[in-house]
Design a protein around this motif. Structure first.
Motif, mmCIF file in Angstrom:
data_model
loop_
_atom_site.group_PDB
_atom_site.id
_atom_site.type_symbol
_atom_site.label_atom_id
_atom_site.label_comp_id
_atom_site.label_asym_id
_atom_site.label_seq_id
_atom_site.Cartn_x
_atom_site.Cartn_y
_atom_site.Cartn_z
ATOM 1 N N ILE A 137 6.963 12.221 3.952
ATOM 2 C CA ILE A 137 6.712 11.228 2.911
ATOM 3 C C ILE A 137 7.357 11.683 1.599
ATOM 4 O O ILE A 137 7.569 12.883 1.377
ATOM 5 C CB ILE A 137 5.200 11.006 2.705
ATOM 6 N N ASP A 154 -0.954 13.449 2.612
ATOM 7 C CA ASP A 154 -0.426 12.227 2.017
ATOM 8 C C ASP A 154 -0.703 12.269 0.516
ATOM 9 O O ASP A 154 -1.581 13.005 0.054
ATOM 10 C CB ASP A 154 -1.075 10.991 2.644
ATOM 11 N N ALA A 155 0.047 11.505 -0.228
ATOM 12 C CA ALA A 155 -0.152 11.418 -1.673
ATOM 13 C C ALA A 155 0.420 10.107 -2.188
ATOM 14 O O ALA A 155 1.466 9.658 -1.713
ATOM 15 C CB ALA A 155 0.517 12.595 -2.383
ATOM 16 N N VAL A 156 -0.289 9.495 -3.116
ATOM 17 C CA VAL A 156 0.176 8.250 -3.733
ATOM 18 C C VAL A 156 -0.141 8.320 -5.226
ATOM 19 O O VAL A 156 -1.058 9.028 -5.665
ATOM 20 C CB VAL A 156 -0.505 7.004 -3.113
ATOM 21 N N CYS A 207 -3.261 10.600 -6.314
ATOM 22 C CA CYS A 207 -4.261 10.701 -5.248
ATOM 23 C C CYS A 207 -3.634 11.443 -4.076
ATOM 24 O O CYS A 207 -2.487 11.153 -3.692
ATOM 25 C CB CYS A 207 -4.728 9.325 -4.793
ATOM 26 N N ALA A 208 -4.370 12.383 -3.490
ATOM 27 C CA ALA A 208 -3.817 13.182 -2.399
ATOM 28 C C ALA A 208 -4.863 13.389 -1.318
ATOM 29 O O ALA A 208 -6.077 13.278 -1.554
ATOM 30 C CB ALA A 208 -3.308 14.520 -2.921
ATOM 31 N N GLN A 263 -4.223 8.584 8.798
ATOM 32 C CA GLN A 263 -3.309 8.634 7.663
ATOM 33 C C GLN A 263 -3.051 7.239 7.103
ATOM 34 O O GLN A 263 -3.034 7.026 5.890
ATOM 35 C CB GLN A 263 -1.990 9.290 8.058
ATOM 36 N N GLY A 264 -2.871 6.278 8.007
ATOM 37 C CA GLY A 264 -2.653 4.902 7.560
ATOM 38 C C GLY A 264 -3.856 4.338 6.821
ATOM 39 O O GLY A 264 -3.710 3.666 5.789
ATOM 40 N N HIS A 268 -4.200 6.217 3.373
ATOM 41 C CA HIS A 268 -3.125 5.811 2.468
ATOM 42 C C HIS A 268 -3.432 4.437 1.860
ATOM 43 O O HIS A 268 -3.311 4.244 0.643
ATOM 44 C CB HIS A 268 -1.798 5.778 3.219
ATOM 45 N N ALA A 269 -3.839 3.504 2.706
ATOM 46 C CA ALA A 269 -4.125 2.151 2.218
ATOM 47 C C ALA A 269 -5.309 2.139 1.259
ATOM 48 O O ALA A 269 -5.295 1.439 0.236
ATOM 49 C CB ALA A 269 -4.390 1.221 3.407
ATOM 50 N N LEU A 286 -6.489 4.694 -0.621
ATOM 51 C CA LEU A 286 -6.147 5.336 -1.890
ATOM 52 C C LEU A 286 -5.259 4.445 -2.736
ATOM 53 O O LEU A 286 -5.404 4.377 -3.963
ATOM 54 C CB LEU A 286 -5.451 6.677 -1.626
ATOM 55 N N LEU A 287 -4.341 3.753 -2.080
ATOM 56 C CA LEU A 287 -3.394 2.912 -2.800
ATOM 57 C C LEU A 287 -4.096 1.762 -3.518
ATOM 58 O O LEU A 287 -3.632 1.288 -4.559
ATOM 59 C CB LEU A 287 -2.335 2.379 -1.832
#
Length: 550
Positions: free
Chosen positions: A333, A359-361, A368-369, A389-390, A393-394, A396-397
């Motif tokens: 990523i 993951d990180a966003v 956010c990690a 992970q999906g 990720h969603a 946190l986003l």
């Protein structure tokens, strides 16, 4: 290969490659085959000529014509410049070890799709008439069976297990004049039905009416067992299966793979034949022929099973390579860049794919990690990891609270009942240095600065084990230059050849000065070449004064 089209009242070529089984419809009067891109059926192998051959319709028949290829065109194992094709014929281009294309009628129904190459071989018996002179009928029968066996060797080049079994049963039934035959193959120590046939060629799906006692005796003695007439056998006449199914004659022959070096023969399966109509009447030479057929079939079967296992292993390796590529993509990523935070991450799976992920966003001015470790290793763990992970990720986003994200992941894993749980750390870092985090049974996050290290000790339940677990986030304050280091337990619990664990103290020692690469290098040195037993994943966030960012 070129694209497949549907077959409508036209013959087809069926074949199998690494991608599975396919149909190529002969839906025009002439189909060209070769390496050139303009050919209807494009084959990429080096032994195939650029314009190798064609299959043409002649009245109501189809013929294959070699176009002057370098390595030739083969029909049923014999090189041919031109040949009329019949249902069941096998065509190969340039090599007898290449892909086997079977010419067959349109797949108009399921029964027709089960047409076997063995049918063509057995039909050939009716026209096989060698010069016999004054030879006995038994010798003539032996020559017929030898013809079938030689043809079966050609089948073996493609690993056609069902075809070999069908040839074995049909030829054995023909020789013994019994009413039905079965082949059992050993599977996890048990004999399981692989194929059953009646004398008219119809398939028998159920083996409940066979004599299990006869099979047991043949396997225990590791030799053939036969009863010509159960009515004249005091023991067999009382067997339940014999009485219930009115069985008169029985032949059981183990299919043995002869081993070298003095090792005992390996039993691959068993040939079972029986009849209800009358007593058996096999001559000595018939018995020898039957033994010969079983011995030859066992050799062919062993080769075919090995070839099939090799194909399956190759397909599994290819599928694993694809999965590893997907997993690598998920791990590759692009980490967000913010004025107040520098992110780095490294992961080393212990096998081709693993159950760790990070993951990180960036959500506004907040980073956010996440780092997580799914229980287990390999493909099952990787599938769950990719799913989680999906989800994370969603969540946190969209700016969800960390406790809400943990609660959702916990309920999702528990409800799915996949036998997996996970440890994880979720965090948010704000521009003023406020670090909000939630640790779900994971290795404690480590904060490294000029003064040394400190561990963030607040923790929650592992996700996926307790359906009504509650999750609470904690906070701490970072100063510019502080590093937050996250690791999975594969690093802490790594062991050297002596069984000594890497441990928290060694990790803390190298974490003070070392980069992520240095930590992984130190870990590899510690293991001294010992294979890793778990995945290694590291994630680092460096907090800095936004005003000093380049």
């Amino acid at each position: 290969m070129c694209a497949m089209t549907s077959a409508q009242n036209r013959p087809v070529l069926t074949y199998a490659d690494n991608c599975g089984e396919h149909l190529f419809a002969l839906d025009r009067d002439a189909v060209t085959i070769g390496r050139m891109a303009d050919q209807d059926l494009v084959l990429t192998e080096n032994y195939v000529s650029r314009r190798h051959a064609s299959i043409r319709r002649v009245d109501d028949r189809f013929e294959v014509v070699d176009q002057g290829s370098t390595h030739g065109t083969y029909v049923n194992g014999l090189r041919a410049e031109r040949a009329i094709l019949h249902a069941g014929d096998v065509v190969q281009f340039g090599s007898l070890n290449g892909i086997r294309f079977r010419f067959d009628d349109p797949p108009v129904d399921k029964d027709r799709q089960t047409h076997s190459l063995a049918e063509g071989l057995l039909s050939a018996l009716t026209i096989f008439a060698p010069s016999m002179g004054n030879a006995s009928p038994a010798v003539h029968e032996m020559e017929q069976l030898n013809f079938v066996i030689n043809a079966a060797r050609e089948l073996n080049s493609g690993g056609a297990i069902k075809d070999i079994l069908r040839v074995l049963l049909r030829s054995s039934i023909k020789l013994t004049a019994v009413e039905r035959g079965f082949v059992f193959l050993r599977d996890d120590g048990e004999m399981r039905l692989a194929l059953g046939l009646r004398s008219d060629g119809t398939v028998i799906e159920d083996d409940t009416t066979v004599s299990r006692r006869s099979i047991q005796k043949a396997l225990e003695s590791n030799s053939k067992f036969s009863i010509s007439d159960t009515l004249n056998d005091e023991d067999a006449s009382a067997w339940t299966s014999v009485l219930a199914n009115a069985i008169r004659s029985i032949y059981c022959i183990p299919l043995r793979k002869h081993m070298s070096g003095g090792e005992p023969d390996r039993v691959l399966g068993l040939l079972y034949l029986d009849s209800q109509l009358g007593a058996g009447n096999l001559s000595e030479i018939d018995q020898q022929v039957l033994d010969m057929v079983a011995t030859e079939a066992a050799t062919l079967l062993d080769n075919a099973l090995l070839a099939e296992a090799e194909v399956q292993a190759r397909r599994a390796a290819e599928e694993l390579a694809v999965a590893a590529q997907i997993h690598s993509g998920l791990m590759s990523i692009t980490l967000p860049k913010l004025p107040h935070a520098v992110l780095q991450a490294k992961t080393v799976p212990c096998s081709a794919i693993g159950g760790d992920f990070f993951d990180a966003v960036a959500v506004g001015d907040c980073v956010c990690a996440a780092i997580a470790d799914v229980s287990g290793k390999g493909v099952p763990a990787a599938i769950v990891a990719a799913t989680l992970q999906g989800i994370i990720h969603a969540q946190l986003l969209t700016g969800q609270e960390l406790s809400a994200v943990a609660d959702l992941v916990n309920r999702f894993l528990y409800a799915r009942n996949v036998g997996k749980y996970a440890t994880m750390v979720l965090l948010k870092l704000f521009p003023d240095g406020t670090l909000e985090y939630i640790n779900c049974g994971h290795v404690e996050p480590t904060v490294v600065n000029a003064s040394g290290i400190r561990h963030l000790e607040e923790s929650n339940f592992i996700v996926g084990l307790i359906p009504d677990a509650s999750y609470t986030a904690a906070r701490c304050q970072l100063e510019p230059g502080d590093r937050v280091l996250l690791a999975t337990d594969g690093i802490i619990e790594a062991r050297n050849p002596a069984g000594e664990m890497f441990g928290d103290s060694r990790f803390d020692e190298i974490a003070v000065e070392g980069t992520l690469d240095a930590i992984l290098e130190r870990l590899a040195q510690f293991q001294q070449g010992r294979e890793a037993q778990d995945d290694w994943t590291l994630f680092e966030i460096l907090y800095r004064d936004a005003g000093t960012a380049e």
